[in-house]
Design an enzyme around this catalytic site. Structure first.
Site, PDB file in Angstrom:
ATOM      1  N   LYS B 183      32.589   9.689  -3.933  1.00 56.67           N
ATOM      2  CA  LYS B 183      32.991  11.099  -4.019  1.00 56.67           C
ATOM      3  C   LYS B 183      33.705  11.365  -5.348  1.00 56.67           C
ATOM      4  O   LYS B 183      34.755  10.808  -5.609  1.00 56.67           O
ATOM      5  CB  LYS B 183      33.935  11.465  -2.881  1.00 56.67           C
ATOM      6  CG  LYS B 183      34.304  12.967  -2.896  1.00 56.67           C
ATOM      7  CD  LYS B 183      35.382  13.306  -1.898  1.00 56.67           C
ATOM      8  CE  LYS B 183      36.774  13.202  -2.467  1.00 56.67           C
ATOM      9  NZ  LYS B 183      37.093  14.176  -3.537  1.00 56.67           N
ATOM     10  N   GLY B 240      47.044   7.420  -3.323  1.00 56.07           N
ATOM     11  CA  GLY B 240      46.773   5.988  -3.211  1.00 56.07           C
ATOM     12  C   GLY B 240      47.464   5.361  -2.013  1.00 56.07           C
ATOM     13  O   GLY B 240      46.900   4.490  -1.329  1.00 56.07           O
ATOM     14  N   GLU B 257      43.582   1.929  -8.226  1.00 45.76           N
ATOM     15  CA  GLU B 257      43.961   2.071  -9.628  1.00 45.76           C
ATOM     16  C   GLU B 257      44.682   3.396  -9.723  1.00 45.76           C
ATOM     17  O   GLU B 257      44.059   4.452  -9.642  1.00 45.76           O
ATOM     18  CB  GLU B 257      42.706   2.000 -10.507  1.00 45.76           C
ATOM     19  CG  GLU B 257      43.005   1.550 -11.927  1.00 45.76           C
ATOM     20  CD  GLU B 257      43.310   2.722 -12.811  1.00 45.76           C
ATOM     21  OE1 GLU B 257      44.504   3.105 -12.855  1.00 45.76           O
ATOM     22  OE2 GLU B 257      42.397   3.252 -13.441  1.00 45.76           O
ATOM     23  N   CYS B 291      45.501   7.496 -17.068  1.00 45.01           N
ATOM     24  CA  CYS B 291      46.507   6.771 -16.294  1.00 45.01           C
ATOM     25  C   CYS B 291      47.213   5.728 -17.152  1.00 45.01           C
ATOM     26  O   CYS B 291      48.364   5.412 -16.936  1.00 45.01           O
ATOM     27  CB  CYS B 291      45.877   6.125 -15.079  1.00 45.01           C
ATOM     28  SG  CYS B 291      44.316   5.360 -15.437  1.00 45.01           S
ATOM     29  N   GLU B 388      55.163  10.277 -14.029  1.00 38.28           N
ATOM     30  CA  GLU B 388      53.893  10.473 -14.723  1.00 38.28           C
ATOM     31  C   GLU B 388      53.603  11.956 -14.849  1.00 38.28           C
ATOM     32  O   GLU B 388      53.567  12.674 -13.849  1.00 38.28           O
ATOM     33  CB  GLU B 388      52.768   9.776 -13.951  1.00 38.28           C
ATOM     34  CG  GLU B 388      51.442   9.847 -14.681  1.00 38.28           C
ATOM     35  CD  GLU B 388      50.321   9.125 -13.956  1.00 38.28           C
ATOM     36  OE1 GLU B 388      50.235   9.245 -12.720  1.00 38.28           O
ATOM     37  OE2 GLU B 388      49.525   8.446 -14.626  1.00 38.28           O
TER      38      GLU B 388
END
Lengths: 304, 479
Positions: B183, B240, B257, B291, B388
């Site tokens: 997806k 995640g 990841e 990332c 982040e």
């Protein structure tokens, strides 16, 4: 200040090949089209030092080159002249007469060009002679013999002496590092930094007399040295990549390097030159294509 | 003095073939969604709708999983060389259609055409080529361990490198004999769907690769489904953690990841010009939607002034705007949502007392834009130095000693990547050992290669993608 004083605290600046290549890849991916291309080509042509430095050079050969310098392609309107004609000292007077009334300068190579293997007395006399013959600019070579032995004071001292002679006579000085003979980019940076301590008018890559001439890596490193010198001292120094640049597309990318590293203040023939002979016609072919929309064959452009 | 400005150099979009509406790619054909719903995918640079894509619901997910499970029976029995042939074919077809892929990637995601053309698409093809080569050599990659495929892999990928992440996920899975339900992110589904067309054209057996579209809920259904033996997720740490739970509940193998907040460390003996270029590539590549972006810059105090001056000068050279222009360095922010997140952090940074610098650049009126930004006077405890941001925002701190910078660099919940700039080789090795990060770049940044493993520590995830290590994530062993 003398050479020894200028070299107090001299520290080499490290250069990284990967970083240089990354920067060049980015600049080469700039797409220079339409208006920007036209303006860039005109600038490039106006920055060329048309050069003939052969043992076989005769006054007639130089006169022909001078006419080409003033009239690169009379078939088209609005074509600028080149910046200068570059010859040996013995042909300066011929060139000077042939170029009378134009803005095209006469540059003379000096200081036992291309090897530089002679004494300072002879180099000064040769330079004095070229100036006496009417040279507007002197292209000197550094002593690679002494540079490669680490004798930077000797190298710098010679540049300072030639520069004093030139500036006393209102002649501009270009210092040729002959980067193809001095090794890695670290050494190119070191030689640039040493030459810049003398505040010459230009630093220049190559004599054009050995296999390895100018390339973008070397040019980028030298321009970065010029920028750092400018930041430190406020003194603007010009740049001349010489030899090996023969196509208009590369010339535009060189100019893009100049613009992005130094800024538009350097984008005139007062501060940037191409030492090249073949480049002129490729630029002209591109200019003709911009005007007419089609490429013309090389036989429609005079060789010199 | 006369300035010399670049003229517009737009890449043409006239050669691409896009449908108005995309269905779900299940069992080798494009099928209408059971949900009967479609959602729009938008060009973030113009805010125009590019196409509509199907929203997969629980029944769609189920039929995709069943198709993959059925296909696994034969695909896993195929010889490695035979599987390799298909994967090579996909790689070649991506190369053949590289221009079309690049343009669609840029239209759908907002990244500059220079990057999709020179980085995303060539790297995606390279991944397929690389893993195609492994398909018949698995026994040699893991001698005496009898590697076997896992079964069905459910794979969920983010919006920052849509095609490239699809390649990272699909190529090793297929090489190892697994089948796939993938997806793409809801804001950037088009290159994955284009890849579905390539896969169809390549004649891959039906059901080996299924590509379904939808938002978070579709992803949740995929993770909760009983069929997949393997979950592979690239995206935010927040999501995640949900995927992690689903994997535990379903006893599924997992690779994650996730996010990052990489330290990019410049010592005073570095080649400063190269470091500046690396800092730029580290944080402004792909609008900072990376990332492994070098979002925390640490500069040794002795060279701070020089680095900062050169960095600002280099930033002033960056061209922000139309992603389709070949000269654009920084394109559009991927979505309105992400732009709001970035702007929120810009506000937080200012409130925390950090000093902001942005070059003055003309931004287009429509679309999502954020100029390259840096913050100075940043403290380790500032949120802009800890969290982040996933945008073109750099937080700069200074340091005095190597011990101090190692300490600061590791003082983060993340551990995906880091950069070290020094002319001294021994210092590089000292840092690569001490830095808790999956990837450490030395005197370069953001360099990728299919042969090199990629992945993180701590909240940046686990498992490796790329290289031999990337195979292991899609295999089980008899030992």
């Amino acid at each position: 200040m003398n050479a020894a004083q200028l070299l107090v605290g001299f520290k080499p600046t490290p250069v990284d090949l990967l970083g240089v290549n990354d920067r060049i890849t980015r600049i080469k991916s700039r797409s220079i089209k339409s208006e920007a291309k036209l303006q860039g080509l005109q600038m490039a042509l106006n920055m060329i030092d048309l050069t003939t430095l052969e043992g076989a050079d005769t006054p007639n050969k130089v006169r022909q080159l001078c006419y080409k310098a003033m009239h690169p392609h009379d078939q088209m309107n609005g074509i600028p002249t080149v910046a200068a004609v570059c010859v040996f000292p013995t042909l300066v007077r011929t060139a000077k007469e042939a170029l009378k009334g134009s803005n095209v300068k006469v540059a003379a190579v000096s200081t036992y060009f291309p090897s530089g293997q002679s004494t300072i007395e002879i180099k000064l006399r040769e330079t004095q002679y070229a100036i006496g013959e009417g040279a507007d600019e002197i292209d000197m070579v550094i002593s690679r013999r002494e540079f490669l032995q680490g004798n930077f004071e000797y190298v710098l001292d010679q540049i300072i002496q030639i520069k004093q002679l030139c500036h006393k006579n209102k002649v501009r000085l270009k210092v040729i590092l002959e980067t193809g003979e001095i090794g890695s980019l670290d050494e190119v940076r070191k030689a640039s930094d040493i030459a810049l301590l003398a505040n010459p008018d230009f630093i220049k890559t190559s004599t054009g007399k050995i296999g390895q001439a100018a390339n973008m890596q070397v040019t980028l490193v030298m321009l970065q040295a010029i920028w750092d010198h400018y930041q430190k001292t406020g003194v603007q120094v010009g740049m001349k990549p010489a030899g090996g640049i023969s196509d208009a597309k590369s010339a535009l990318h060189y100019l893009m390097i100049v613009k992005e590293v130094l800024g538009p203040e350097w984008l005139s023939n007062k501060w940037f030159r191409f030492g090249a002979s073949r480049l002129a016609n490729d630029v002209l072919m591109q200019l003709a294509k911009q005007e007419s929309g089609v490429y013309q064959a090389p036989q429609y452009f005079s060789k010199d | 003095m006369e300035d010399w400005n670049l003229s517009p150099a737009p890449e043409s979009a006239s050669h691409i073939q896009l449908k108005k509406q995309y269905d779900l790619f299940i069992n080798g054909t494009f099928q209408k969604p059971n949900s009967k719903k479609y959602f729009a995918t938008i060009n973030p640079a113009t805010e125009e709708i590019i196409a509509e894509v199907a929203e997969a619901n629980v029944k769609d997910v189920d039929s995709a999983m069943k198709a993959a499970a059925e296909a696994h029976k034969t695909w896993s029995k195929l010889s490695g060389a035979e599987r390799g042939k298909y994967i090579y074919r996909i790689a070649r077809m991506i190369q053949e259609k590289s221009r079309e892929f690049a343009v669609i990637e840029t239209l759908d995601g907002g990244k500059p055409i220079r990057e999709s053309r020179d980085i995303d698409v060539p790297l995606a093809a390279a991944h397929f080529f690389y893993y195609a080569g492994w398909a018949d050599k698995l026994d040699y990659a893991f001698p005496m361990r009898k590697p076997q495929s896992l079964g069905v892999a459910a794979q969920i990928i983010p919006w920052n490198f849509p095609l490239l992440m699809a390649a990272w996920k699909i190529a090793p899975a297929l090489a190892c004999g697994n089948t796939v339900v993938l997806k793409p992110a809801e804001t950037t589904p088009l290159t994955a769907l284009k890849l579905a067309e390539v896969i169809q054209e390549a004649g891959l057996p039906a059901g080996v690769v299924n590509i379904i579209t939808g938002a978070g809920s579709t992803g949740a259904e995929m993770c909760a489904h009983p069929i997949p033996n393997k979950l592979a997720f690239t995206g935010s740490t927040e999501v995640g953690k949900l995927v992690y739970k689903a994997a535990l509940n379903g006893n599924k193998k997992l690779t994650l990841e996730l996010g990052g907040k990489a330290a990019n460390i410049v010592f005073d003996d570095a080649a400063i010009e190269a470091a500046v270029e690396g800092i730029i590539n580290g944080i402004y590549f792909n609008q900072g939607h990376v990332c492994c972006a070098g979002s925390r810059l640490f500069v040794q105090e002795t060279v701070y002034d020089e680095v900062l001056a050169k960095l600002k000068k280099r930033m002033d050279m960056l061209i922000v705007g139309d992603p389709m222009d070949k000269n654009t360095d920084i394109g559009a922010i991927n979505s309105k949502n992400q732009l709001q997140t970035i702007e929120r952090y810009l506000k937080i940074g200012k409130e925390e007392g950090a000093e902001i610098y942005q070059p003055t650049c003309k931004l287009p009126k429509k679309g999502n834009w954020c100029p390259p930004t840096l913050f100075t006077n940043v403290a380790q405890s500032n949120r802009i130095a800890q969290e982040e941001i996933f945008g073109p925002v750099l937080a700069i701190q200074t340091f005095r000693t190597i011990e101090e910078v190692i300490d600061k660099a590791n003082n983060t919940p993340y551990g995906l990547s880091a950069g070290v700039w020094t002319d001294k080789g021994s210092k590089i090795f000292q840092l690569t050992k001490a830095l808790k990060a999956g990837v450490v770049w030395a005197n370069t940044y953001n360099k990728f290669d299919p042969t090199s493993p990629f992945g993180g520590y701590k909240e940046s995830g686990f498992g490796r993608e790329g290289g031999i290590h990337g195979l292991e994530a899609y295999l089980k062993f008899e030992d």
